[in-house]
Design an enzyme around this catalytic site. Structure first.
Site, PDB file in Angstrom:
ATOM      1  N   LYS A  34       0.822  -1.097   0.065  1.00 20.83           N
ATOM      2  CA  LYS A  34      -0.278   0.021   0.084  1.00 20.83           C
ATOM      3  C   LYS A  34       1.027   0.988   0.420  1.00 20.83           C
ATOM      4  O   LYS A  34       2.265   1.525   0.482  1.00 20.83           O
ATOM      5  CB  LYS A  34      -1.231   0.021   1.109  1.00 20.83           C
ATOM      6  CG  LYS A  34      -1.798  -1.248   1.664  1.00 20.83           C
ATOM      7  CD  LYS A  34      -2.843  -1.504   2.669  1.00 20.83           C
ATOM      8  CE  LYS A  34      -3.841  -2.004   2.830  1.00 20.83           C
ATOM      9  NZ  LYS A  34      -5.267  -1.672   1.506  1.00 20.83           N
ATOM     10  N   ARG A  37     -10.366 -11.236   1.484  1.00 22.75           N
ATOM     11  CA  ARG A  37     -11.499 -11.990   0.854  1.00 22.75           C
ATOM     12  C   ARG A  37     -10.882 -13.656   0.794  1.00 22.75           C
ATOM     13  O   ARG A  37     -11.619 -14.566   0.882  1.00 22.75           O
ATOM     14  CB  ARG A  37     -11.999 -11.087  -0.504  1.00 22.75           C
ATOM     15  CG  ARG A  37     -10.945 -11.242  -1.225  1.00 22.75           C
ATOM     16  CD  ARG A  37     -10.833 -10.802  -2.868  1.00 22.75           C
ATOM     17  NE  ARG A  37     -11.371  -9.361  -2.198  1.00 22.75           N
ATOM     18  CZ  ARG A  37     -11.153  -8.161  -3.453  1.00 22.75           C
ATOM     19  NH1 ARG A  37     -11.501  -8.317  -4.260  1.00 22.75           N
ATOM     20  NH2 ARG A  37     -10.858  -6.496  -2.790  1.00 22.75           N
TER      21      ARG A  37
END
Length: 338
Positions: free
Chosen positions: A118, A192
């Site tokens: 990130k 996920r």
């Protein structure tokens, strides 16, 4: 004021205090920095919560997770020095339950993005990436202390997501608990992957009447709905309406987003059963469509993307930090369940 009114008022105060305490428990967990909260710390928090509420708790360690074949949780944990954990909290009422609920919470204790690192700006807020897990714990604690007539199972996969030398890489193909293979296009789409294992396990092992997962899953949901409202994705209109009304009643609002078949095309893979990303468009929707692959056709499922409302950096009427979002919403849903 008559005696009946006094008793009702006292009961209202008692219930309100239980919910407030559960929300504060969630907020305290979410506000902990990554160096003070790893997967084993979440497991310890789950044990303390279960002791307080009288629930049953089971904690699976790294070896047990590997034996079960939870490839999503294992893959995300590969770059970490801290082992993963998988927690199961279970509340059973004294009488025969009206229904069985499975609540699944994302427990990424710090999300660096892994190899798909990130940007540094705002990365400190990624200590809050376990807000879904905390909300599940808080909800079950409140439900148990309120004595709700439901069997509620909370499932929490926990790890951090780090870019170590052994970390999973973009292009890897992993096999999840369900046997479904996943092409990892982006290691920052990690939540996920761990939820995939937990959802499949929940449906297989507990045969719940309804399944809800909560996760700080996508920045795309913040782009769509801002910081005040959670995205709701469901395959059941009646169930979605109940959650929406619980949001209106509790003040923890949700807005329904589509999970139409057209979006399946975006997460197709040429080398695996499914891809963990769907490109630039519809990011929160493709994340939900990914999760839907792991519920084995369950007819009453909802995914709540709480990336926006679970944590705030804005000062004003609400203190900065974890908000405890999800506890009031789910408690109201569960209390009104018929």
């Amino acid at each position: 004021m008559n005696a009946g009114s006094v008793k009702e008022a006292e009961e209202g105060v008692r219930c309100g205090q239980i919910i407030v305490d559960a929300r504060n428990f969630v907020r305290d967990l979410v506000n902990l920095p990554g160096n003070l909260l790893n997967a084993e710390d979440i497991a310890e928090a789950a044990r303390k919560s279960a002791e307080k509420s009288g629930c049953k708790v089971t904690v699976l360690n790294k070896e047990e997770i590997e034996e079960l074949g939870m490839g999503g949780l294992q893959a995300v944990n590969k770059g970490s020095h801290a082992p993963p954990a998988f927690m199961i909290l279970e509340y059973e009422p004294a009488s025969k339950p009206v229904a069985t609920f499975a609540l699944v919470g994302k427990g990424v204790t710090f999300d660096s993005g892994g190899i798909s690192l990130k940007p540094s700006n705002g990365m400190d807020e990624m200590k809050s990436d376990m807000a879904g897990a905390a909300s599940v714990m808080g909800t079950i604690e409140a439900a148990a202390l309120l004595g709700l007539p439901l069997h509620i199972v909370g499932l929490i996969p926990a790890t951090d997501n780090m870019p170590g030398g052994a970390a999973q890489k973009p292009g890897d193909v992993i096999t999840t608990y369900s046997g479904i293979t996943v092409e990892v296009g982006n290691t920052d789409a990690e939540g996920r992957l761990i939820l995939a294992d937990a959802l499949a396990y929940a449906v297989e092992q507990y045969k719940p009447d309804a399944v809800i997962d909560l996760a700080t899953l996508t920045g795309a949901c913040i782009v769509a709905l801002g910081y005040s409202v959670a995205g709701m994705f469901s395959n059941n209109d009646e169930f979605a309406e109940k959650i929406y009304e619980a949001g209106r009643k509790s003040g923890e609002k949700v807005w329904r987003m589509p999970v139409w078949e057209e979006y399946d095309e975006l997460i197709k893979s040429e080398v695996a059963d499914v891809h963990n990303t769907g490109g630039k468009g519809a990011g929160s929707i493709t994340a939900a469509k990914f999760l839907e692959k792991f519920i084995d056709g369950h007819k009453t499922w909802a995914h709540l993307d709480i990336a926006g409302p679970s944590f705030t950096t804005k000062k004003g009427n609400t203190a900065a930090g974890g908000t405890g979002f999800g506890v009031r919403l789910l408690v109201d849903l569960l209390r009104d369940w018929k």
